[in-house]
Design a protein around this motif. Structure first.
Motif, mmCIF file in Angstrom:
data_model
loop_
_atom_site.group_PDB
_atom_site.id
_atom_site.type_symbol
_atom_site.label_atom_id
_atom_site.label_comp_id
_atom_site.label_asym_id
_atom_site.label_seq_id
_atom_site.Cartn_x
_atom_site.Cartn_y
_atom_site.Cartn_z
ATOM 1 N N UNK A 115 0.858 -1.193 0.000
ATOM 2 C CA UNK A 115 0.000 0.000 0.000
ATOM 3 C C UNK A 115 0.887 1.234 0.000
ATOM 4 N N UNK A 116 0.461 2.273 -0.724
ATOM 5 C CA UNK A 116 1.136 3.571 -0.679
ATOM 6 C C UNK A 116 0.112 4.622 -0.275
ATOM 7 N N UNK A 117 0.490 5.481 0.674
ATOM 8 C CA UNK A 117 -0.441 6.427 1.291
ATOM 9 C C UNK A 117 0.139 7.837 1.253
ATOM 10 N N UNK A 118 -0.741 8.809 1.022
ATOM 11 C CA UNK A 118 -0.433 10.224 1.221
ATOM 12 C C UNK A 118 -1.473 10.762 2.198
ATOM 13 N N UNK A 119 -1.034 11.443 3.234
ATOM 14 C CA UNK A 119 -1.966 11.850 4.294
ATOM 15 C C UNK A 119 -1.594 13.206 4.859
ATOM 16 N N UNK A 120 -2.616 13.929 5.347
ATOM 17 C CA UNK A 120 -2.424 15.173 6.082
ATOM 18 C C UNK A 120 -2.983 15.006 7.486
ATOM 19 N N UNK A 121 -2.204 15.438 8.479
ATOM 20 C CA UNK A 121 -2.559 15.301 9.889
ATOM 21 C C UNK A 121 -2.675 16.674 10.526
ATOM 22 N N UNK A 122 -3.544 16.772 11.529
ATOM 23 C CA UNK A 122 -3.718 18.002 12.288
ATOM 24 C C UNK A 122 -4.135 17.671 13.706
#
Length: 284
Positions: A115-122
């Motif tokens: 799996x390849x993931x791109x994510x934004x966290x806050x």
């Protein structure tokens, strides 16, 4: 949670937390052990895998909570050792963005990307209370009028180890497939929780969007429906208590369908949304 569990697990001390745990091996690289308890047929559930990666990114990035996570599923994961490699793409005041890959080993010991993931966290706790929405809460009958895998006279086809770890009470209107009479509508609705009573948090929402039977069943299609791509938006921290999950499919074409999911908490808030592209058996 009102699941009737004899002993309620807590966030941070539950089977889900243990099975999604990651261990730092070196900066940005985490080791994990994918549990066979979260499998569907022979493959590990995609939402569970997303939670494992989400936990690693939460440790690697300076912000704690997933806001948006987009995953491409490249090859089927199997229970056993895995490695999550993370990279910080950008760090800002309110959001940080990272990417990650989950890898396993083939018979010759070579890494295979799953799996390849791109994510934004806050920080979900820092969000304002202002809500303006036209989204309608799903209408699901009371829990005692809904049915779970344990209510079936025989095991439901395709239900495997993961069902023992979930508390599902499906809307009878979306259960025609289990009786051999699918409605033809791409809908699935259910009350949702973890079987040990652990309340929901942002990481378990990553699991919840991909934990119901596929809408393809109500379209009259049986068999494994593997995820190709899944994007999840976490909108706020869920309140304690059972969740309501509603999933719809509007278009099946060329052997691929989309599933749009909404998750509502016990305070009637829309806490997560997702869309995934999945492949039906006819698309193989």
């Amino acid at each position: 949670m009102t699941q009737g569990a004899t002993a309620q697990a807590t966030i941070g001390d539950s089977e889900f937390d243990r099975d999604t745990a990651v261990t730092l091996r070196e900066p940005g690289v985490y080791e994990a052990e994918l549990s066979a308890g979260w499998t569907i047929i022979n493959a590990v559930n995609g939402g569970y895998l997303l939670a494992v990666i989400g936990r690693a990114l939460g440790q690697a990035l300076p912000h704690p909570d997933p806001f948006t996570v987009s995953a491409h599923y490249l090859t089927a994961s199997q229970p056993g050792p895995a490695v999550v490699r993370t990279e910080t793409v950008r760090t800002g005041r309110t959001l940080s963005t990272g990417q990650a890959s989950l890898l396993q080993y083939d018979e010759e010991g070579r890494e295979v990307e799953r799996i390849r993931v791109l994510a934004s966290y806050g920080d979900l706790d820092s969000l304002p209370d202002d809500v303006r929405t036209s989204a309608a809460q799903p209408v699901i009958p009371p829990v005692d009028q809904c049915f779970g895998p344990q209510d079936a006279p025989t095991p439901i086809k395709g239900s495997t180890a993961i069902t023992d770890r979930l508390w599902l009470k499906l809307d009878p209107a979306t259960l025609g497939w289990a009786l051999g009479a699918p409605s033809g509508k791409g809908e699935m609705r259910s009350w949702f929780g973890l079987a040990d009573g652990r309340d929901a948090d942002p990481l378990s929402l990553l699991l919840a969007v991909d934990a119901l039977p596929p809408t393809a069943f109500e379209l009259g299609i049986q068999g494994w429906v593997p995820t190709v791509e899944l994007t999840v938006h976490i909108r706020c921290r869920p309140a304690p208590g059972p969740l309501r999950v509603a999933i719809t499919t509007r278009n099946l074409a060329g052997g691929f369908l989309e599933e749009d999911a909404e998750i509502w908490d016990s305070n009637d808030r829309l806490v997560a949304q997702s869309r995934q592209l999945a492949r039906t058996p006819m698309g193989r």
